[in-house]
Write a protein that holds these residues in place. Structure first.
Motif, short mmCIF file in Angstrom:
data_model
loop_
_atom_site.label_atom_id
_atom_site.label_comp_id
_atom_site.label_asym_id
_atom_site.label_seq_id
_atom_site.Cartn_x
_atom_site.Cartn_y
_atom_site.Cartn_z
N ALA A 2 0.49 -1.16 0.30
CA ALA A 2 0.08 -0.11 0.35
C ALA A 2 1.31 1.35 -0.21
N PRO A 3 0.51 2.32 -0.80
CA PRO A 3 1.10 3.33 -0.80
C PRO A 3 1.22 4.53 0.12
N THR A 4 2.12 5.54 0.74
CA THR A 4 1.88 6.45 2.28
C THR A 4 0.64 6.54 2.05
N ARG A 5 -0.07 6.58 2.59
CA ARG A 5 -1.48 7.62 2.16
C ARG A 5 -1.47 9.07 3.18
N ILE A 6 -2.03 10.09 2.79
CA ILE A 6 -2.06 11.37 3.47
C ILE A 6 -3.44 11.61 3.85
N LEU A 7 -3.71 12.38 4.33
CA LEU A 7 -4.66 12.86 4.85
C LEU A 7 -4.73 14.54 4.81
N LEU A 23 0.48 14.94 -5.11
CA LEU A 23 0.78 14.45 -3.96
C LEU A 23 0.97 12.43 -4.96
N ALA A 24 -0.06 12.88 -5.88
CA ALA A 24 0.06 11.49 -5.94
C ALA A 24 0.90 11.28 -7.60
N ALA A 25 1.56 12.24 -7.62
CA ALA A 25 2.73 11.75 -8.75
C ALA A 25 4.09 11.63 -8.00
N ALA A 26 3.94 12.45 -6.47
CA ALA A 26 4.83 11.92 -5.76
C ALA A 26 4.81 10.34 -5.23
N GLY A 27 4.00 10.18 -5.65
CA GLY A 27 3.61 8.40 -5.03
C GLY A 27 3.05 8.15 -4.10
N TYR A 28 2.41 8.97 -3.69
CA TYR A 28 1.32 9.30 -1.94
C TYR A 28 -0.15 8.85 -2.68
N GLU A 29 -0.21 8.21 -1.58
CA GLU A 29 -2.26 8.32 -2.12
C GLU A 29 -2.79 9.42 -0.93
N ALA A 30 -3.78 10.50 -1.51
CA ALA A 30 -4.46 11.61 -0.58
C ALA A 30 -5.34 11.35 -0.87
N PHE A 31 -5.84 11.58 0.61
CA PHE A 31 -7.51 12.19 0.44
C PHE A 31 -7.72 12.91 1.50
#
Length: 230
Positions: A2-7, A23-31
């Motif tokens: 799972a990618p690093t998740r950032i709230l 954030l997605a372009a940097a490899g993170y999953e943002a919500f």
């Protein structure tokens, strides 16, 4: 894996529209969440590896949210706020925020602060962020690989496989474990696809030498990384 998740907690929809793809372009999953109540519910339901937090929320002061997150654990918090008074920064940091970025902000600076906060959290928990084996360096937070000082261009999935292997250096990971972590449970039987994938990864990391030096095959089982130290 799972990618690093950032709230992202901010009451400005345009911030979410800008930050999520960055954030997605940097490899993170943002919500995201627009209020403190939404943020606490999202964190309760999904967790997060890091929180980007605005202080000016409609239902409470963001500093109260820092206190609430700290009561739950040590998830890194990077404050992103237009409040640039020194006492606001000091209070936020004293309450447990890891860093403070002023609005308007540069996305490059914010990404650097995020990487630093994540790396600090990994070090505090005893996990390594940067792996070195001879002239090969893998930075799992910066999503970068260098060989003899030169960058190695990997696809996102290639990096996910490499990151999983180096985090478990010395341990054999089965085909099923790798396929499940990187591609999901629906792909546990795609061992042949994984073999082709690892062969391409080896070519980028080891060239076409006499044989594998870094990613070793355990016949019929899976793969193991040999970590030789700096």
């Amino acid at each position: 894996m799972a990618p690093t998740r950032i709230l992202v907690v901010d009451d400005e929809p345009q911030i979410h529209r800008f930050l999520k793809p960055s954030l997605a372009a940097a490899g993170y999953e943002a919500f995201g969440a627009l209020t403190a109540a939404e943020a606490l519910e999202a964190f309760r339901r999904h967790g997060a590896d890091l929180v980007v937090l605005d202080l000016g929320l409609p239902d409470c002061d963001g500093k109260e949210l820092i206190r609430a997150f700290r009561e739950k654990g040590q998830t890194p918090i990077v404050v992103l706020s237009a409040r640039d008074q020194e006492d606001e920064k000091v209070q936020a940091l004293d309450l447990g925020a890891d860093d403070y970025v002023n609005k308007p902000f540069g996305v490059g600076e914010l990404m650097a602060r995020i990487r630093t906060a994540l790396r600090r959290n990994l070090v505090a928990s005893g996990e390594t962020a940067v792996y070195r084996s001879g002239d090969l360096v893998v930075d799992t937070l910066a999503h970068s690989v260098t060989l003899k000082g030169a960058p190695v261009k990997l696809t996102p999935k290639e990096f996910d496989v490499l990151r999983l292997l180096v985090r478990h250096a010395g341990r054999v990971l089965t085909h099923r474990q790798i396929l499940t972590e990187v591609w999901g449970p629906a792909h546990v039987d795609d061992a042949q696809y994984l073999r082709v994938f690892v062969r391409k990864l080896r070519q980028k990391l080891e060239g076409d030498g006499a044989g594998p030096r870094f990613i070793l095959t355990e016949p019929g089982v899976g793969y193991r990384v040999v970590w030789r130290g700096p």
